[in-house]
Design an enzyme around this catalytic site. Structure first.
Site, PDB file in Angstrom:
ATOM      1  N   GLU A 268       9.614  14.662  16.008  1.00 21.66           N
ATOM      2  CA  GLU A 268       9.855  15.359  14.655  1.00 21.66           C
ATOM      3  C   GLU A 268       8.699  15.972  14.105  1.00 21.66           C
ATOM      4  OE1 GLU A 268       9.066  10.499  12.352  1.00 21.66           O
ATOM      5  OE2 GLU A 268      11.015  11.627  11.518  1.00 21.66           O
TER       6      GLU A 268
ATOM      7  N   LYS B 132       0.866  -0.965  -0.241  1.00 19.98           N
ATOM      8  CA  LYS B 132      -0.369  -0.023  -0.200  1.00 19.98           C
ATOM      9  C   LYS B 132       1.119   1.394  -0.246  1.00 19.98           C
ATOM     10  CE  LYS B 132      -2.199   2.597   3.062  1.00 19.98           C
ATOM     11  NZ  LYS B 132      -1.588   3.905   2.604  1.00 19.98           N
TER      12      LYS B 132
ATOM     13  N   CYS C 252      12.602  10.381   7.761  1.00 17.43           N
ATOM     14  CA  CYS C 252      13.298   9.975   9.037  1.00 17.43           C
ATOM     15  C   CYS C 252      14.294  10.465   9.674  1.00 17.43           C
ATOM     16  CB  CYS C 252      12.280   8.456   9.010  1.00 17.43           C
ATOM     17  SG  CYS C 252      13.095   7.826   8.158  1.00 17.43           S
TER      18      CYS C 252
ATOM     19  N   GLU D  37       9.999   0.759  10.637  1.00 22.04           N
ATOM     20  CA  GLU D  37      10.922   1.383   9.821  1.00 22.04           C
ATOM     21  C   GLU D  37      10.056   3.138  10.746  1.00 22.04           C
ATOM     22  OE1 GLU D  37      12.544   4.267   9.439  1.00 22.04           O
ATOM     23  OE2 GLU D  37      12.916   4.338   7.103  1.00 22.04           O
TER      24      GLU D  37
ATOM     25  N   GLY E 229       6.773   4.692   8.223  1.00 22.60           N
ATOM     26  CA  GLY E 229       5.630   5.655   8.186  1.00 22.60           C
ATOM     27  C   GLY E 229       6.957   6.475  10.073  1.00 22.60           C
ATOM     28  N   SER E 230       5.442   6.268  10.795  1.00 15.78           N
ATOM     29  CA  SER E 230       5.810   7.174  12.015  1.00 15.78           C
ATOM     30  C   SER E 230       5.349   6.423  13.068  1.00 15.78           C
ATOM     31  CB  SER E 230       4.310   8.034  12.277  1.00 15.78           C
ATOM     32  OG  SER E 230       3.426   7.358  12.765  1.00 15.78           O
ATOM     33  N   THR E 231       6.326   5.925  14.437  1.00 14.47           N
ATOM     34  CA  THR E 231       6.316   5.630  15.469  1.00 14.47           C
ATOM     35  C   THR E 231       5.023   5.492  16.259  1.00 14.47           C
ATOM     36  OG1 THR E 231       8.682   5.964  16.066  1.00 14.47           O
ATOM     37  CG2 THR E 231       6.622   5.616  17.430  1.00 14.47           C
ATOM     38  N   GLU E 232       3.713   6.641  15.957  1.00  9.67           N
ATOM     39  CA  GLU E 232       2.536   6.072  16.469  1.00  9.67           C
ATOM     40  C   GLU E 232       1.871   4.929  15.725  1.00  9.67           C
ATOM     41  OE1 GLU E 232       0.345   9.670  16.109  1.00  9.67           O
ATOM     42  OE2 GLU E 232      -1.686   8.664  15.947  1.00  9.67           O
TER      43      GLU E 232
ATOM     44  N   GLY F 269       3.057   3.100  14.133  1.00  3.68           N
ATOM     45  CA  GLY F 269       4.243   1.538  14.348  1.00  3.68           C
ATOM     46  C   GLY F 269       3.739   0.811  15.550  1.00  3.68           C
TER      47      GLY F 269
END
Lengths: 476, 273
Positions: free
Chosen positions: A388, A183, A291, A257, A235-238, A240
């Site tokens: 970030e 995606k 990132c 990542e 993508g974002s840590t959130e 993830g």
């Protein structure tokens, strides 16, 4: 352009090389098919013009894509000799090279990044990544990660390097014998759809690569699909975190990542001009939508004034504007949403007491733009030093001793990358040893290569992409 | 006249010391000499153990690989001397000793097996090396109190990680005895911390602790494993899932658990004159 004194004539790259359809379906089982979800538009962030209409894949569409991938995995790809899988990947690599101009222009259009970067960084790395993993396909027994594929990989990629992230995901997965459902990000789906055409052109067996466009709901359907054996996410840590929660208690394998807040550390013995170039590249490359961006500059106190003056001088020469102009250094912010986040965090930076500076620069009337920005007087507790921003915004802090530099650099839940600038070899190795980050750039920054593993410590995620290590994400 | 034996108090092992549980609780467990009381650790004990493990991480992770190998080999030496005692507490003592020897030998080899130079397309020196992840939370296997414990503990600490171990709930005495061996074998205090007690009570605060970097669910109760993995997601801990069925701990060991708790660091430097 302020103090630069140079006037540049426009040098636009031609868009004629890109031939977009007005509307694209989902790429499932080797064909473009209509989705059952609603249509949405992909726009150019530099002009807000509509580039093409794409379709949001529904849970039913995702199910179809996973079934196609499963079918291709069991009937064709898993048992194909590695040599032949490799040949398909070599074909894809060649086709990418042949069509690189077209892909670079489309990437610049859809993403907003300068054509110079799409042409000279993204596309060469994309082709190289397929070449690199193509060669591994029949040599897996030498890699030390097992030789069996995992099955169907669900892969979700971000909008900052759309085609490069696709390559990082698809090339190793296919080399190891997995099939994929990928995606792309909702704001940058177009080069992935052009890549689907390249898969057709390469006569890749149907179902080995499936591309489903859409936003968060499509991604969630893919992550939660019981037929998916492995999730790879950038993508974002959130997000993830939510993926790690979603797969808890399942047998799914995961690599993530995620975000970063890298320190770029300049010692007083560093060659200042080189270091400043590295700092500028570290945070303003790709509009700071990186990132691993060096978003925290740590300068040793004796050279603070010199570095700051030099940095300001250099920023005044950066050209912000039309991404398709070959002289452009900084392109458009990828979306209105991202621009709002950059503005919000920058405003918070000021409100918390840091001092904001941007060179004088005219921004286009239409599209999403943010000037290169520095913050001085930043303390470690400021949100602009901790969160970030994912934009062209640099927070500047100072330090006195190497130990203090390490302490400040590591004082973050992230651990993706770090940069160090010093001429003293033993100090460089001492720093590299103590920085808790997956990539350490010593007297350089933002270098990438398909042979070089990339990925984070701590909340920057787990698993590596690239190199021999990258195979570990797709083998058992 | 027969001699009256001196009985032992079974305590926790935190930061190189042997405290009782701060909660003052104990729980009955069986031993070769009948039922005895083991310390029933609390959430606070787990948190104290994490603090001790974090404090020990810097020194242990920066010790030379050769030094870590010597220290871990020393554990095997001391275990050998107490074979009889351990033999009363657990089966597979010889295998447990040999496992320490096997893992001790890896400390100065793992970087050569898991790391490599990367031939990047440009004038750069580029090297990838494994580094320890940090503080590892370990739920020790429930049914293999010594060999199972060694098989999850040794691979975690050999690369420089420090550990907080929740011992087998019903058979914690081998873990307590191992703590006494660790305390006298040059393993720095805090590198290994062992908490005994109720797994269901101790595991959630360990899995959710934000200063723990990784979690081995080997001994997680089957009904808790998924929720513990969910708690671990909060700070993206590296998780080794509970295997079903339980692994055969007597089988030949492998590097999986060593590599699961390492991070690959890649360093670039330009080449030029």
């Amino acid at each position: 352009m302020g103090m630069s004194g140079f006037e540049y004539a426009p040098a636009p790259e031609s868009r004629a090389v890109v031939d977009l359809d007005p509307s694209y379906g989902l790429f499932i089982g080797g064909e473009f098919t209509d989705g059952t979800g609603s249509a949405f538009k992909s726009i150019s962030p530099a002009t807000e013009e509509v580039l093409a209409e794409v379709h949001e894949a529904s849970a039913a569409d995702v199910d179809r894509a996973v079934a196609a991938a499963r079918h291709a995995y069991e009937r064709v790809w898993r048992d194909m000799p590695g040599r032949d899988r490799g040949k398909y990947l070599f074909r894809i690599a060649r086709l990418i090279q042949e069509r690189s101009r077209e892909l670079a222009v489309l990437e610049s259009l859809d993403n907003g990044k300068p054509i110079r970067e799409a042409r000279d960084v993204d596309l060469p790395l994309v082709a190289a990544h397929f070449f690199y993993y193509a060669g591994w396909a029949d040599k897996l027994a030498y890699a030390g990660h097992g030789t069996q594929p995992l099955g169907v990989a669900g892969q979700i990629i971000p909008w900052n390097f759309p085609l490069l992230m696709l390559a990082w995901k698809i090339a190793p997965a296919l080399a190891c014998g997995n099939t994929v459902v990928l995606k792309p990000a909702e704001t940058t789906p177009l080069t992935a759809l052009l890549f689907a055409q390249i898969c057709q052109q390469a006569e890749l067996p149907p179902g080995v690569v499936n591309i489903v466009t859409g936003a968060g709901a499509t991604g969630r359907a893919l992550v939660e699909h019981p037929g998916v054996d492995k999730i790879a996410f950038t993508g974002s840590t959130e997000v993830g975190r939510s993926i790690a929660r979603a797969v808890a208690g399942t047998p799914k394998r995961v690599t993530l990542e995620l975000g970063g807040k890298a320190a770029n550390i300049v010692f007083d013995d560093a060659p200042i001009d080189q270091a400043v170039e590295g700092v500028v590249n570290g945070i303003f490359f790709n509009q700071g939508h990186v990132c691993c961006a060096g978003s925290r500059l740590l300068v040793q106190e004796p050279v603070y004034d010199e570095v700051l003056a030099s940095l300001k001088r250099r920023l005044a020469t950066l050209r912000v504007g039309d991404p398709l102009d070959k002289n452009t250094d900084i392109g458009a912010i990828n979306s209105a949403e991202q621009l709002a986040r950059i503005r919000e965090l920058s405003d918070i930076g000021e409100a918390e007491g840091a001092e904001r500076w941007s060179p004088p620069c005219e921004l286009p009337d239409r599209g999403f733009w943010f000037p290169p920005t520095l913050f001085t007087g930043v303390s470690q507790s400021h949100r602009i030093a901790r969160e970030e921003i994912f934009g062209p915004v640099l927070s500047i802090l100072t330090f006195r001793t190497p130990a203090e530099a390490v302490e400040k650099a590591n004082n973050t839940p992230y651990g993706l990358s770090a940069g160090v600038w010093t001429e003293k070899g033993s100090r460089m190795l001492w720093m590299a040893d103590r920085l808790r980050a997956g990539v350490v750039w010593a007297n350089t920054f933002n270098r990438f290569d398909p042979t070089s593993p990339f990925g984070g410590y701590k909340e920057s995620g787990y698993g590596r992409e690239g190199g021999r290590h990258g195979l570990g994400a797709y083998l058992r | 006249m027969t001699r009256l034996p001196v009985l032992k108090t079974y305590k926790l092992y935190i930061g190189g010391k042997f405290p009782r549980s701060e909660s003052g609780r104990s729980y009955p467990v069986s031993s070769p000499s009948g039922v005895v009381n083991a310390a029933q650790g609390s959430r606070k004990d787990v948190r104290d153990a994490v603090v001790a493990a974090r404090a020990a991480f810097g020194g242990w992770s920066r010790a030379t690989a050769y030094n870590r190998g010597q220290v871990l080999y020393r554990v095997a030496e001391l275990l050998e001397g107490r074979r009889a005692e351990f033999g009363r507490l657990a089966p597979d003592v010889d295998e447990a000793i040999d496992r320490w020897v096997w893992y001790a030998g890896w400390t100065d080899k793992i970087a050569q097996v898991a790391g490599n130079a990367n031939p990047v397309a440009g004038p750069y020196f580029n090297l990838s090396v494994p580094e320890p992840t940090g503080v590892v939370g370990i739920l020790a296997p429930q049914s293999s109190p010594l060999l199972g414990l060694v098989s999850v503990l040794a691979p975690a600490i050999l690369t420089g990680n420090t550990a907080v171990v929740i011992a087998s709930e019903s058979s914690p005495l081998a873990a307590v005895a191992l703590a006494e061996v660790l305390a006298t074998s040059d393993v720095p205090g805090g590198v290994v911390n062992i908490v005994t007690g109720r797994t269901a009570e101790l595991a959630p605060p360990l899995a959710g602790h934000l200063d723990v970097n990784a979690l081995d669910l080997a001994g997680a109760p089957v009904d808790l494993a998924a929720s513990l993995e969910g708690l671990a997601a909060e700070n993206l801990k590296r998780v080794v899932r509970r295997a079903d069925p339980e692994p055969d701990w007597t089988a030949e060991p492998a590097l999986d658990r060593v590599l699961a708790f390492t991070e690959t660091k890649t360093v670039w430097h330009p080449i030029g004159v």
